[in-house]
Design an enzyme around this catalytic site. Sequence first.
Site, short mmCIF file in Angstrom:
data_model
loop_
_atom_site.label_atom_id
_atom_site.label_comp_id
_atom_site.label_asym_id
_atom_site.label_seq_id
_atom_site.Cartn_x
_atom_site.Cartn_y
_atom_site.Cartn_z
N GLY A 15 29.17 -18.13 21.84
CA GLY A 15 28.36 -18.72 22.91
C GLY A 15 26.89 -18.38 22.77
O GLY A 15 26.54 -17.24 22.47
N THR A 143 25.89 -11.14 23.12
CA THR A 143 26.84 -11.74 24.05
C THR A 143 26.37 -11.50 25.47
O THR A 143 26.06 -10.37 25.85
CB THR A 143 28.28 -11.21 23.89
OG1 THR A 143 29.09 -11.75 24.92
CG2 THR A 143 28.35 -9.70 23.94
N ASP A 145 28.24 -11.67 27.92
CA ASP A 145 29.33 -10.96 28.60
C ASP A 145 29.18 -9.45 28.56
O ASP A 145 29.84 -8.74 29.32
CB ASP A 145 30.67 -11.35 27.97
CG ASP A 145 31.06 -12.78 28.26
OD1 ASP A 145 30.72 -13.28 29.34
OD2 ASP A 145 31.70 -13.41 27.40
#
Length: 414
Positions: A15, A143, A145
Amino acid sequence: MKNLKGALIFGQSGGPTSVINASAAGVFTEALKNKNITAVYGAAHGIKGVLDEKLYDMSKEDKKELMLLKNTPSSALGSVRYKLKSAEVDETDYIRILEVFKKYNVRYFFYNGGNDSMDTCNKISKYLIKNGYDCNVIGVPKTVDNDLFGTDHCPGFGSAAKYIATTIMELSLDARVYDKGQITIIEIMGRNAGWLAASASLANMKGHGADLIYLPEIPFCLDKFLKDVKRVTEANNGKCIVAVSEGVKDKDGNYISEVLSNANKAKDGFGHTQLGGLSAGLADFASKNFNMKVRGIELSLMQRCGAHLASAVDVEEAFLAGQTAVRVATSGETDKIVVFKCCREKGYKCTVELMDVALAANTEKTVPLEWIINDGTMVSEEFVKYALPLIQGESKAPLEDGLPRFAKLKKILA
């Protein structure tokens, strides 16, 4: 391997974020001035660009455009979710990668991504070593996340956290305008780790945050959710703002988004369930139980591409990670990932170190359970102390006609 002389390939995977291109800028600007690097290539769509022999010659790009990458969101080279099989199971991809590396005399390979991307990095590194091909391989962390093992935090997280906290502050002001009750449910990215949803607590510092925050580290119960919302609305003039990770699951491990929709989600290229739709499902569920307006808001891609709210700390650290990858690789390091080690006791200090890339492959770092408080509906001050230094400062693209001027790459094939 020291004193290697040859070409470099850099790829982006997984992503995108608002700062992944800052790492690319760090790699490209540092590599183009290094005497041991004879050519600098950007792989189109990550490892697929290597397999398809679609490599951009970065020496053909204007230096101004390469620096504009620092404030350009998304993956400028194109990303991919492609999982290499084990070489013991299927050697086809590895044979092709080695073929391309030999053709272009590639002696440096950098892969920019998260857990699965580091798995790719690790597999390629081990295969090259096994086959006696000298090539220094370095993983560059990325990331939103923030779940990459071994690093204090990941490039991309700070800017996403800043976007989330700012957006929730704005939504909070909007949601409390009217004299009628309203429940606002905000879905935030986070499959198994709740770092991004926890960022909603940063807005609470300014008095405009979420009343309830749910992370995937704690099992989610729909009945308890209704009781939590009822408690808040009764104490708060009918108002309740909920921040919830897209990846919350019930005690049996079922995604709540799937439970509410009664349907199995599709899988991505890494084999992960494609999440989304939780806020709409919870909003529909809540509206059947409360006689008031309920809004479901999914931040979706906006939280990871909001470069207009990027953290200066995040941008500069992402750039440094790219620069460091080149410096350590040309000094002889391989099979490593760049990681951050930070101290927050007397002001924020962050340094870069190296870790075996195998340790970051397919592993996840979750929010410490002791930071999740109030019966699983809030995070503690410890999280705020951890995240606050990462969202500091502004770093924006220059404006043209009132709009951001992002990098425009020529993408000339090698």
